[in-house]
Design an enzyme around this catalytic site. Structure first.
Site, mmCIF file in Angstrom:
data_model
loop_
_atom_site.group_PDB
_atom_site.id
_atom_site.type_symbol
_atom_site.label_atom_id
_atom_site.label_comp_id
_atom_site.label_asym_id
_atom_site.label_seq_id
_atom_site.Cartn_x
_atom_site.Cartn_y
_atom_site.Cartn_z
ATOM 1 N N LYS A 42 -38.344 -2.029 -88.037
ATOM 2 C CA LYS A 42 -39.527 -1.686 -87.301
ATOM 3 C C LYS A 42 -40.542 -2.901 -88.014
ATOM 4 O O LYS A 42 -40.301 -3.988 -88.516
ATOM 5 C CB LYS A 42 -40.053 -0.267 -87.899
ATOM 6 C CG LYS A 42 -40.207 -0.322 -89.578
ATOM 7 C CD LYS A 42 -40.571 0.991 -90.223
ATOM 8 C CE LYS A 42 -40.764 0.682 -91.839
ATOM 9 N NZ LYS A 42 -41.119 2.081 -92.309
ATOM 10 N N ARG A 135 -45.359 13.148 -95.776
ATOM 11 C CA ARG A 135 -45.731 12.279 -94.776
ATOM 12 C C ARG A 135 -45.329 12.654 -93.397
ATOM 13 O O ARG A 135 -45.718 13.852 -92.954
ATOM 14 C CB ARG A 135 -45.260 10.900 -94.931
ATOM 15 C CG ARG A 135 -46.324 9.788 -94.399
ATOM 16 C CD ARG A 135 -45.847 8.185 -94.696
ATOM 17 N NE ARG A 135 -44.436 8.260 -94.596
ATOM 18 C CZ ARG A 135 -43.744 6.686 -94.742
ATOM 19 N NH1 ARG A 135 -44.664 5.949 -95.176
ATOM 20 N NH2 ARG A 135 -42.495 6.649 -94.810
ATOM 21 N N TYR A 251 -65.328 -22.228 -99.588
ATOM 22 C CA TYR A 251 -66.396 -21.235 -99.750
ATOM 23 C C TYR A 251 -66.835 -20.937 -101.099
ATOM 24 O O TYR A 251 -65.961 -20.452 -101.907
ATOM 25 C CB TYR A 251 -66.190 -20.130 -98.838
ATOM 26 C CG TYR A 251 -66.112 -20.280 -97.231
ATOM 27 C CD1 TYR A 251 -67.372 -20.572 -96.676
ATOM 28 C CD2 TYR A 251 -65.034 -20.233 -96.631
ATOM 29 C CE1 TYR A 251 -67.321 -20.786 -95.384
ATOM 30 C CE2 TYR A 251 -65.075 -20.519 -95.029
ATOM 31 C CZ TYR A 251 -66.027 -20.686 -94.625
ATOM 32 O OH TYR A 251 -66.155 -20.942 -92.981
ATOM 33 N N MET A 299 -60.011 -18.979 -93.171
ATOM 34 C CA MET A 299 -59.535 -18.304 -92.147
ATOM 35 C C MET A 299 -58.341 -19.085 -91.749
ATOM 36 O O MET A 299 -57.081 -18.408 -91.352
ATOM 37 C CB MET A 299 -60.483 -17.871 -90.983
ATOM 38 C CG MET A 299 -59.626 -17.282 -89.920
ATOM 39 S SD MET A 299 -61.012 -16.951 -88.466
ATOM 40 C CE MET A 299 -61.800 -15.718 -89.240
#
Length: 351
Positions: A42, A135, A251, A299
């Site tokens: 998956k 679940r 940053y 990013m």
């Protein structure tokens, strides 16, 4: 006739080791004892490329695959139809029925409503039991409502919630599952995921469903000696610069140079799945030389310390330390997040 456009070479890739993938499945198959190991593919085979993974595992002898939804089943239908079984773990909605009825894949029925929806089709299905994870799955006390004698049930399965821990929930779920099998028998039974395989033969039944460990994840000590790393991200240095003592990097100035040294700027970042948890903690490698991540991961860019390899230059490539256990400790992310989160900008290159 138009000219072909030039190929743009990637600035970051994932090297994928075919031999390691196959070796991991074979090791998990051996550890499954008398049971056969299937494969959870998956989420695009945990982000590595579902078609490439399925082709390699089928060639190795895998005959049972598990996907999340019908779109994922469709992606591998041409590879598996008539050759391997595909189970759709999220079941079958009313909206799925037109496709599901003509698909060779099987739904894993998770509720009495899904059982009712599928029953009249006469087609094979699997059944998910809720053994305590709460679940997906049918509660044990509701199993008497399933007209099992009128249905073609292949796999009766459940899912272990805490197989990576030695906790009472594991044997409790095992007993719940055994009780369910006495009420709804199928042709085969399946309980163990990757970590569950390492819990021992009581958890194996007929079929195991490894996922994470196929792709290099290790959750229990018994897997450490047999599971190999499959995915190694690599990135190109697109600029080298020299920092002076006191220079701030990235940053929010999360790194301040204590002395003069070189840094390499890599064309990879959190948009590629290398998340901010690796800021000032991740590592890249050149051969056996460690190149620490400096400052905050942004990013599209990462800065690494070239103090130990000042000869590296623009255009050179470095490998990411992405052993899933080590990378998890560095970043605070789970091994699942690390492998499934690798971004689509990273070119997949199978070796």
């Amino acid at each position: 006739m138009s000219e072909a456009k030039p190929i743009i070479p990637p600035t970051a890739t994932i090297k994928l080791d075919s031999d390691a993938l196959v070796a991991n499945w074979r090791a998990l198959d051996r550890l499954s004892g008398k049971a056969k190991a299937g494969a959870a593919v998956k989420a695009n085979a945990y982000g590595l490329g579902v078609r490439e993974v399925v082709q390699r595992l089928m060639a190795a002898g895998c005959t049972d695959f598990f996907v999340a939804n019908w779109q994922e089943a469709q992606e591998i239908e041409d590879l598996t139809a008539g050759k391997a079984g595909v189970s759709v773990l999220n079941g079958v909605r009313e909206a799925d029925m037109p496709f599901a009825l003509q698909s060779p894949a099987k739904p894993v029925l998770n509720s009495l409503e899904q059982v009712q929806r599928w029953q009249s089709s006469g087609k094979t299905c699997d059944i998910m039991i809720n053994s305590g994870m709460n679940r997906l799955g049918i509660n044990v006390e509701d199993l008497d409502a399933i007209p099992a004698a009128e249905m073609s049930i292949d796999i009766v399965m459940s899912h272990l919630a805490s197989a990576d821990e030695d906790v009472p929930q594991n044997p409790t779920q095992l007993e719940q599952f055994k009780a369910a099998l006495a009420i709804v028998p199928g042709k085969r039974a399946s309980l163990a995921n990757s970590a569950g395989i390492a819990l021992g033969s009581d958890y194996h039944f007929d079929l195991t469903r490894p996922g994470l460990s196929l792709y290099g994840g290790i959750q229990r000590p018994a897997l450490e000696e047999v599971i190999r790393q499959v995915a190694i991200p690599q990135a190109e240095i697109i600029q080298v610069r020299s920092l002076r003592a006191g220079d701030r990097l990235g940053y929010n100035a999360q790194y301040i140079a204590a002395e003069t040294h070189k840094v390499g700027i890599l064309a990879m970042g959190y948009a590629d799945g290398y998340l901010r948890g690796f800021s000032n903690s991740g590592m890249f490698m050149h051969e056996d030389i460690v190149l620490p991540v400096l400052g905050r991961v942004s990013m599209d860019l990462i800065a690494i310390d070239l103090s130990a390899a000042p000869y590296l230059a623009e255009g050179d490539w470095v490998a990411c330390e992405y052993d899933l256990e080590i990378a998890s400790a560095q970043s605070g992310l789970s091994q699942y997040e690390l492998i499934t989160g690798l971004g689509n900008r990273l070119a997949r290159e199978w070796t």
